[in-house]
Design a protein around this motif. Sequence first.
Motif, PDB file in Angstrom:
ATOM      1  N   HIS A 507       9.884  -4.899   7.373  1.00 49.47           N
ATOM      2  CA  HIS A 507       9.349  -3.554   7.176  1.00 49.47           C
ATOM      3  C   HIS A 507      10.022  -2.878   5.995  1.00 49.47           C
ATOM      4  N   HIS A 508      11.355  -2.995   5.902  1.00 42.75           N
ATOM      5  CA  HIS A 508      12.101  -2.367   4.815  1.00 42.75           C
ATOM      6  C   HIS A 508      11.655  -2.919   3.465  1.00 42.75           C
ATOM      7  N   GLU A 509      11.543  -4.239   3.354  1.00 45.59           N
ATOM      8  CA  GLU A 509      11.133  -4.851   2.093  1.00 45.59           C
ATOM      9  C   GLU A 509       9.689  -4.514   1.767  1.00 45.59           C
ATOM     10  N   GLY A 510       8.820  -4.428   2.801  1.00 41.99           N
ATOM     11  CA  GLY A 510       7.422  -4.105   2.551  1.00 41.99           C
ATOM     12  C   GLY A 510       7.252  -2.725   1.953  1.00 41.99           C
ATOM     13  N   ALA A 511       8.001  -1.758   2.478  1.00 45.02           N
ATOM     14  CA  ALA A 511       7.926  -0.402   1.941  1.00 45.02           C
ATOM     15  C   ALA A 511       8.417  -0.376   0.501  1.00 45.02           C
ATOM     16  N   ASN A 512       9.483  -1.141   0.189  1.00 44.07           N
ATOM     17  CA  ASN A 512       9.984  -1.197  -1.179  1.00 44.07           C
ATOM     18  C   ASN A 512       8.960  -1.807  -2.128  1.00 44.07           C
ATOM     19  N   LEU A 513       8.374  -2.932  -1.705  1.00 41.21           N
ATOM     20  CA  LEU A 513       7.432  -3.632  -2.581  1.00 41.21           C
ATOM     21  C   LEU A 513       6.201  -2.794  -2.866  1.00 41.21           C
ATOM     22  N   LEU A 514       5.796  -1.963  -1.909  1.00 37.06           N
ATOM     23  CA  LEU A 514       4.612  -1.132  -2.096  1.00 37.06           C
ATOM     24  C   LEU A 514       4.727  -0.297  -3.360  1.00 37.06           C
ATOM     25  N   PHE A 528       2.510   7.286 -13.023  1.00 38.93           N
ATOM     26  CA  PHE A 528       2.822   7.408 -11.598  1.00 38.93           C
ATOM     27  C   PHE A 528       1.594   7.876 -10.822  1.00 38.93           C
ATOM     28  N   ILE A 529       0.864   8.814 -11.393  1.00 35.45           N
ATOM     29  CA  ILE A 529      -0.323   9.338 -10.713  1.00 35.45           C
ATOM     30  C   ILE A 529      -1.383   8.249 -10.599  1.00 35.45           C
ATOM     31  N   GLU A 530      -1.577   7.477 -11.672  1.00 35.60           N
ATOM     32  CA  GLU A 530      -2.548   6.382 -11.632  1.00 35.60           C
ATOM     33  C   GLU A 530      -2.166   5.366 -10.557  1.00 35.60           C
ATOM     34  N   GLN A 531      -0.887   5.027 -10.493  1.00 34.18           N
ATOM     35  CA  GLN A 531      -0.452   4.052  -9.497  1.00 34.18           C
ATOM     36  C   GLN A 531      -0.566   4.612  -8.085  1.00 34.18           C
ATOM     37  N   TYR A 532      -0.368   5.924  -7.938  1.00 30.82           N
ATOM     38  CA  TYR A 532      -0.572   6.563  -6.636  1.00 30.82           C
ATOM     39  C   TYR A 532      -2.012   6.362  -6.177  1.00 30.82           C
ATOM     40  N   GLU A 533      -2.968   6.559  -7.092  1.00 29.88           N
ATOM     41  CA  GLU A 533      -4.374   6.345  -6.739  1.00 29.88           C
ATOM     42  C   GLU A 533      -4.611   4.890  -6.333  1.00 29.88           C
ATOM     43  N   ARG A 534      -4.013   3.974  -7.091  1.00 29.53           N
ATOM     44  CA  ARG A 534      -4.211   2.549  -6.797  1.00 29.53           C
ATOM     45  C   ARG A 534      -3.605   2.188  -5.444  1.00 29.53           C
ATOM     46  N   ILE A 535      -2.419   2.716  -5.158  1.00 30.64           N
ATOM     47  CA  ILE A 535      -1.768   2.450  -3.872  1.00 30.64           C
ATOM     48  C   ILE A 535      -2.631   2.977  -2.731  1.00 30.64           C
ATOM     49  N   GLU A 537      -5.842   3.425  -2.720  1.00 33.86           N
ATOM     50  CA  GLU A 537      -7.019   2.559  -2.585  1.00 33.86           C
ATOM     51  C   GLU A 537      -6.670   1.280  -1.820  1.00 33.86           C
ATOM     52  N   ASN A 538      -5.504   0.704  -2.125  1.00 29.78           N
ATOM     53  CA  ASN A 538      -5.080  -0.509  -1.415  1.00 29.78           C
ATOM     54  C   ASN A 538      -4.837  -0.238   0.065  1.00 29.78           C
ATOM     55  N   THR A 542      -6.813  -2.105   3.034  1.00 30.30           N
ATOM     56  CA  THR A 542      -6.069  -2.826   4.069  1.00 30.30           C
ATOM     57  C   THR A 542      -6.413  -2.302   5.451  1.00 30.30           C
ATOM     58  N   ASP A 543      -6.552  -0.984   5.581  1.00 30.59           N
ATOM     59  CA  ASP A 543      -6.896  -0.384   6.868  1.00 30.59           C
ATOM     60  C   ASP A 543      -8.277  -0.849   7.331  1.00 30.59           C
ATOM     61  N   GLU A 544      -9.227  -0.906   6.401  1.00 32.90           N
ATOM     62  CA  GLU A 544     -10.569  -1.378   6.758  1.00 32.90           C
ATOM     63  C   GLU A 544     -10.536  -2.835   7.191  1.00 32.90           C
ATOM     64  N   ASP A 545      -9.756  -3.656   6.478  1.00 39.67           N
ATOM     65  CA  ASP A 545      -9.635  -5.069   6.861  1.00 39.67           C
ATOM     66  C   ASP A 545      -8.997  -5.211   8.244  1.00 39.67           C
ATOM     67  N   ASP A 546      -7.979  -4.389   8.516  1.00 40.45           N
ATOM     68  CA  ASP A 546      -7.316  -4.446   9.827  1.00 40.45           C
ATOM     69  C   ASP A 546      -8.269  -4.059  10.949  1.00 40.45           C
ATOM     70  N   ILE A 547      -9.114  -3.060  10.693  1.00 41.31           N
ATOM     71  CA  ILE A 547     -10.080  -2.637  11.714  1.00 41.31           C
ATOM     72  C   ILE A 547     -11.067  -3.758  12.018  1.00 41.31           C
ATOM     73  N   LEU A 548     -11.552  -4.416  10.959  1.00 46.22           N
ATOM     74  CA  LEU A 548     -12.484  -5.528  11.157  1.00 46.22           C
ATOM     75  C   LEU A 548     -11.810  -6.672  11.909  1.00 46.22           C
ATOM     76  N   GLN A 549     -10.574  -6.969  11.532  1.00 43.01           N
ATOM     77  CA  GLN A 549      -9.862  -8.074  12.178  1.00 43.01           C
ATOM     78  C   GLN A 549      -9.592  -7.773  13.650  1.00 43.01           C
ATOM     79  N   SER A 550      -9.325  -6.506  13.968  1.00 42.97           N
ATOM     80  CA  SER A 550      -9.038  -6.135  15.355  1.00 42.97           C
ATOM     81  C   SER A 550     -10.249  -6.323  16.258  1.00 42.97           C
ATOM     82  N   GLY A 551     -11.426  -6.384  15.664  1.00 41.84           N
ATOM     83  CA  GLY A 551     -12.630  -6.588  16.459  1.00 41.84           C
ATOM     84  C   GLY A 551     -12.941  -8.036  16.747  1.00 41.84           C
ATOM     85  N   THR A 552     -12.114  -8.940  16.244  1.00 43.41           N
ATOM     86  CA  THR A 552     -12.326 -10.372  16.486  1.00 43.41           C
ATOM     87  C   THR A 552     -11.354 -10.865  17.558  1.00 43.41           C
TER      88      THR A 552
END
Length: 739
Positions: A507-514, A528-535, A537-538, A542-552
């Motif tokens: 978890h610690h490394e994941g937050a750093n890598l983000l 920084f603002i551009e990367q904030y938008e990109r983050i 969007e990601n 990821t949330d949409e993918d997790d929702i789809l995966q949770s339905g399987t």
Amino acid sequence: MTDPGQVAESNHSGAEQLEGKEPVGKQAMPEGRLQPIGENYQEQASNVDTITEGLLTDKSDKAEEQDHSHDIAEWNEMSSNDTSSGSDSDSSSGSELDTELGKSFYPSFEALENSRPPEVGMKFPTLEDAERFYSTHALLTGFAIRRGSNYRRKKFHILCNRSGKLKPIQHMQRKRKSNAMGSQCRAKVIVKLTNEEWEITAVRSEHNHPLCPRPSLTRFFLNHRYLSTEEKSFLRVLQQSRINPKKAMKIFRRMRSNFRNIPSKEKDMSNLQCLEQWRKENSDVETALKRFKELELRNLGFSYTMQTDEDNIVRSLFWTDARSRVDYEIFGDFVSFDTTYSTNRHNMPFAPIVGMNNHGRTLVFGCALLQDQKTETFKWMFQTFLHVMGGKMPRAIITDQDEGMSKAISEVMPQVKHRLCKFNVMQKAREKLEVFMAARGNMNAELHGFVDNSLTEQEFEDAWAELIEKYDAGENEHLRLMWETRKNWAPVYFRAHFYPFVESTGHHEGANLLFKENVLPKDRIEKFIEQYERIQENIVKTDEDDILQSGTEPAYFSYQPIEKHAAHIYTRQIFLRIQKELFYSTAFNVHEIQGGSVYRLEKVCNYENPEVDRNSFEVLVEAGTFAFKCQCAKFTRDGILCCHIFRVFTQLGINEIPAQYILPRWTHRFKEEQLKEYKDKCLKKTENTARYAMLMTKMADIGKGISMDGAKCSCFMHELDKIQERLATTGDIRRKSWK
């Protein structure tokens, strides 16, 4: 979540010392340098390296292995031939550390005023402090310095920059760029690592060349700049306006050439005009604000706030969007705040405020670029954050180590549980105590062992006392500070508080890598603002993918009914964590210690990365209530049951997770249900606002018609009082009927 700081003097407060406020040493040299940046500086540095690459090291270093303790040897080294060759494979002057410490710097005004000649016996906490001290003295004396040879990185020679031979240079322009005119000057100091301090063991002050005959030449030496009183004041203004050192020195050169014969009053006015011009040219903030306005038009929920000074200059920025506000409304019980990401271009700490959704994924609630890391700046940021989020406070917050941040949190959010990141604290300890612990065998492993694995506060404190006594570490300042602040960072003191998965390295490394993979240190604010938008969007993707995966249907490792029950309740990512606990539960045997109320679990085989690495645990059971409590306290910390309780479930034939151990925030339906409540609350708020606007409009129309007639006004106010009394009576009757 964190980056290392520096150890402070012993007369500072415990929290401040642990959080990295470090004086320069007995000479109390305050930090005040500006880092030169830009291609021109790099080109100059490259030229100096080329010119001086043939300088030879002190051959007395060869004798160091044979005699480390002889005092007279230090002076013999000062008198030895500087042109001899040191072939010891352990000696080096070209490492990354050497390069870093060899960078040019701008000493603070206080350092210049307090400068004095070096003397044998002077001690400094770090090698950098010793080099800054000598470089400041060199600046005022009229020469520059460079890093010379070193022996096993424990003894360094700091030389006059004319200590070598000047190579013939064909390119005259290149020659003019460098001040490294070699004359085999033997002036230098030797500093040696002794008892974890850097001590000056020898000084040679005689130079064989003139010491900078012109003040203007000293001002613009490659390694430093001397500033007059007026230039100091002007530089402070430029620093406040975020003008980088390279541009600032260009301003000084232009002023000297253009304003040389102008009377003082006219010169002062010209200085102000020059400052205004550079404010316009330094348009990074303006570009960022323009980008913010574009985002406001494109994303109606986007908002930003600025902190300005008395001159209306933007100092700090905070921004967020509608999705982040909704996420905070739903998942704002736990917040993580980290200032270890920064932009060197403006030296502004980048501070993302993050949380965790029902899949255990990182959410970004907002971002800030701050002027500095002072208490007032952090107070502004937290107050702004809470205001934007409708005043809702988190239950728990975890941060990196910073005294100003801790003080701001205690003032703005006194009821919030605040914790320092253990990984950050232990990383600083590793860096500060590396030499100390290396000489004490297994001390580092033992320290990490009981920090990670203690189950009670008493166990932790007893183990600490035993460690200090065993390794005779009672006088170590950093360990003393860690002990004094233990209740702010040691995991054992937070077992009863919800800090989900913060003990997980992943978890610690994941937050750093983000952020570290998306935000570069030298980025402009706009980037920084551009990367904030990109983050963001990601995160959405990821949330949409997790929702789809949770339905399987997931893959199961066993035929246990409790595993399938967990799969149907939790989101997929949380189920995978629970599935791992179920799998780890098979590594234990269960023994009933006290009839139906106390069970002891004994580990019969090892498994990968246990959170608490022990061989036995006890689980308490309250008969008839399905209340289970494990020593590891995983449920209160993370909101999911541990492998030890799951093993007892198997022993007792419990095939479903009891309702009281299903934390709603980790389930499939939680976000959907919370969104519905949030929409209803927003709708109700909108309806209330509409009714209020309707009443105010009606009252304004009536007031406009009768305001010129005193009798009508009195009559209206009288009737209004009667209506107010009837409304109050109606409210009382309704409250009684509800009771």
